[in-house]
Design an enzyme around this catalytic site. Structure first.
Site, PDB file in Angstrom:
ATOM      1  N   LYS A 188     -33.597 -20.984 -14.874  1.00  0.00           N
ATOM      2  CA  LYS A 188     -34.126 -22.124 -14.038  1.00  0.00           C
ATOM      3  C   LYS A 188     -33.092 -23.002 -13.306  1.00  0.00           C
ATOM      4  O   LYS A 188     -33.134 -23.465 -12.139  1.00  0.00           O
ATOM      5  CB  LYS A 188     -34.964 -22.829 -14.746  1.00  0.00           C
ATOM      6  N   THR A 189     -31.919 -23.122 -14.074  1.00  0.00           N
ATOM      7  CA  THR A 189     -30.800 -23.929 -13.516  1.00  0.00           C
ATOM      8  C   THR A 189     -30.459 -23.513 -12.054  1.00  0.00           C
ATOM      9  O   THR A 189     -30.159 -24.278 -11.289  1.00  0.00           O
ATOM     10  CB  THR A 189     -29.988 -24.295 -14.399  1.00  0.00           C
ATOM     11  N   ASP A 238     -36.564 -31.224 -13.855  1.00  0.00           N
ATOM     12  CA  ASP A 238     -36.112 -30.228 -14.603  1.00  0.00           C
ATOM     13  C   ASP A 238     -36.902 -30.575 -16.087  1.00  0.00           C
ATOM     14  O   ASP A 238     -37.019 -31.549 -16.167  1.00  0.00           O
ATOM     15  CB  ASP A 238     -34.631 -30.272 -14.823  1.00  0.00           C
ATOM     16  N   GLN A 281     -42.273 -24.382 -24.375  1.00  0.00           N
ATOM     17  CA  GLN A 281     -41.074 -24.890 -25.059  1.00  0.00           C
ATOM     18  C   GLN A 281     -41.321 -26.816 -25.092  1.00  0.00           C
ATOM     19  O   GLN A 281     -40.305 -27.220 -25.334  1.00  0.00           O
ATOM     20  CB  GLN A 281     -39.826 -24.797 -24.094  1.00  0.00           C
TER      21      GLN A 281
END
Length: 664
Positions: A29-30, A215, A246
């Site tokens: 994802k980053t 994020d 998560q």
């Protein structure tokens, strides 16, 4: 862009409306966020200073900025806003402080400051009330997380505990205004409410933020969601990246339902799923998928890996908690010997901090170096807290908490009764304690202490005047004037310790100087930035080490990865935790277990004990329900059966062979 898979490229290139990137654990994802920032600037022509990316920790923001710096020119990268939510909130508050009735150089209270102030306010009611300060602080924080001010809280309060908290909230808010201060939760609530209530201000900030990326979106609370909603406005130029599986921070206000709220507030929301995991082997992901499938889902996804099936997951049944700790250490040493790995490749995860003690003892007995996540932070050291208090007083002479911290550091003969008397005088005159010292007489404080105190205030005024030019030479002179280094030498266990502590002070001041020069800030702004960094560092963990086994809670493990993971205490009433079972929060506990499983890259071992000592008694334990939810075909269950004995003998022979090869 060629390094990205098709789903990642889709997420980067989609700019026609709001986008939710549902990013599974280890799915890169980053990379999506950083590549999209570069895409917006290089391909779409957005000005770098109109792009904002926010996340939750300083560490994540630093990593994001570093990776973006590799994709853009230095000038473009420096123009971006890449920060934590709290840093963004502080920026808005600083720019709009007049509207918020704050004066220049306002202070930021940390959790300890808040608790100290609430204890003092509640003590004025009764000693019993003061003992409730911790619970009241939590309740106030929960109100602020939902953008509820003190007047609204008082109207909504019901029951004695809620009424006590609401009345304390009102008095606490009044005290913050008097001290020209905000607390950590205000950094989110104040800008969110300001933008909601003032259209001109909202429009001005929306013009500053033409595209926003968020994020770890599943960890946002209501205040953070509302802040994002106001900044993006009708333009809806927004990409959020998150994973509802998560979401493990409900206890501090996180709302995974914010993901669902996106669809209501942004009808044109597009969803892209990142399901390819680049971290873990197939068996680990199959177990994680099967475990989390027992939770209700708004969005379905299935993680998969191209790294092959990998080793089976192992579950070890132990006689008790001592045997469990010894077994885990033995497993690590055996595995390291046979595979030639580093100690830093191993992590031992647990539900609660109290579980680490026996594991520590077992590691110590075998001479295995280890590191517990959450060691002493730089900003938690006493000498740093002292100097930070002096710095806070430089930019806000009304900061009573900072004054109380340094009034007797170095020693000036001011007892508790004297400080309380100064506090009472300040309350009568509606001023700060530092200001009250100008009017205090010898009937309140003895002449010698009064002279020292007035000398201190004079030194602070000199440093404050010197700092108006952005020069920190006045701070160095202040520390020399109060003979702070001599104080450290008198109050340290050795000369080496005193020199190390003074070295920490110099490092802090050098950081302050670099902040002023690099970001062209004034001294007050630079100090405010350091105070915020202090607050953020209190919530982050220490860096990992390659030479030590890592010990950390499942909560602290989020965002990290390790080649070999052990999860201890996989028992009912531990994981899931007893309180969560009783309160009906098992789904969050399952998400916590899911986070633990998905930290493992190559091997995963889980342990449980048949008995465990609790409150001085030995009780029987049951394996966690989560173990029953894992795929049996991918598991090895060990625990003393005849088959286990044979397997252990075979592993012993492998170990001896490895040892012989090492000796040869």
């Amino acid at each position: 862009m060629s390094r990205l898979n098709p789903q990642q490229r889709e997420a980067v290139r989609y700019i026609d409306g709001p986008l939710l990137v549902l990013a599974g654990a280890g799915s890169g994802k980053t990379s999506v966020i950083t590549e999209k920032i570069a895409f917006l600037i290089k391909q779409c022509g957005l000005r770098p200073d109109r792009v904002a990316a926010v996340t939750f920790t300083n560490k994540a923001a630093r990593e994001m900025r570093q990776r973006v710096g590799n994709l853009l020119s230095k000038e473009a990268a420096e123009s971006l806003t890449i920060s934590t939510f709290h840093q963004l909130g502080l920026t808005i508050i600083r720019r709009e402080q007049a509207q918020l009735s704050l004066r220049r150089g306002f202070s930021i209270f940390d959790n300890q400051d808040t608790l100290t102030l609430l204890q003092e306010l509640l003590r004025q009611e009764s000693k019993a009330a003061a003992e409730q300060a911790g619970a009241v602080a939590q309740r106030i924080s929960a109100w602020k997380n939902t953008c509820t001010d003190s007047e609204e809280a008082l109207r909504e309060a019901s029951g004695p505990a809620d009424l006590l908290a609401a009345r304390s909230y009102q008095r606490y808010s009044d005290a913050l205004r008097a001290f020209n201060a905000v607390d950590f939760d205000d950094l989110l609530m104040l800008p969110a409410r300001l933008l909601e209530g003032c259209s001109d201000t909202r429009q001005r900030w929306q013009e500053r933020v033409h595209y926003m990326l968020v994020d770890e979106y599943q960890d946002t609370n209501e205040a953070q969601y509302r802040l994002v909603r106001q900044l993006t406005g009708l333009r809806a130029a927004l990409t959020v990246v998150g994973d509802d599986d998560q979401s493990i921070y409900a206890w501090r206000g996180a709302r995974p339902e914010n993901l669902a709220q996106l669809q209501a507030d942004f009808p044109g929301l597009r969803i892209v799923k990142l399901e390819q995991n680049y971290r873990s082997t197939g068996r680990i992901l199959q177990a994680a998928n099967q475990l989390i499938a027992n939770n209700a889902h708004l969005f379905e996804k299935q993680l998969w890996s191209g790294l092959g099936p990998g080793d089976p997951l192992r579950v070890i049944e132990c006689a008790d908690e001592d045997a469990e700790a010894g077994q885990v250490v033995a497993e690590i040493l055996d595995h390291q010997l046979r595979r030639g790995t580093r100690l830093g490749d191993y992590a031992i995860l647990y539900r609660g901090n109290h579980q680490s003690k026996l594991v520590e003892l077992a590691l110590q007995q075998q001479g295995v170096p280890y590191q517990i996540s959450g060691g002493t932070s730089f900003f938690a050291r006493n000498e740093i807290k002292d100097v930070m208090a002096y710095l806070r007083l430089l930019i806000n002479r009304d900061d009573d908490n900072a004054f109380l911290r340094i009034a007797n550091v170095p020693r000036r003969g001011l007892g508790t009764a004297t400080l309380q008397a100064i506090g009472s005088l300040a309350a009568q005159q509606h001023c700060s304690m530092a200001q009250a010292c100008s009017d205090v007489g010898s009937d309140i404080i003895n002449p010698a202490s009064l002279r020292q105190l007035q000398t201190l205030l004079g030194h602070l005024d000199e440093a404050r005047r010197a700092g108006d030019s952005g020069n920190i030479a006045g701070v160095h002179q202040l520390l020399r004037n109060i003979r702070y280094e001599d104080w450290l030498h008198r109050n340290s266990s050795s000369e080496d310790v005193a020199q190390r502590r003074m070295g920490n002070v110099h490092f802090l001041l050098d950081s302050l100087s670099r902040l002023i020069q690099r970001e062209q800030r004034t001294l007050p702004d630079a100090i405010a930035q350091l105070v915020l960094r202090d607050l953020m560092e209190q919530q982050e963990e220490e860096k990992n080490s390659d030479t030590c086994v890592q010990l950390l809670t499942l909560h602290a493990a989020k965002g990290l990865e390790f080649p070999h993971v052990f999860i201890v205490g996989m028992e009912e009433k531990l994981l899931p935790h007893r309180n969560s079972v009783e309160s009906g929060a098992v789904e969050e506990e399952r998400r916590l277990a899911y986070v633990g499983l998905t930290r493992a890259q190559q091997t995963l071992c889980m342990t449980w004990s048949r008995t465990r000592r609790q409150f001085g008694e030995r009780v029987d334990c049951q394996p966690s329900r989560f173990l029953d939810e894992l795929p049996r075909e991918d598991m090895e269950w060990l625990g003393g059966t005849e088959k286990d004995v044979e397997r252990n003998l075979a592993r012993g022979r492998e170990t001896l062979t490895s040892l012989q090869a090492l000796l040869d």
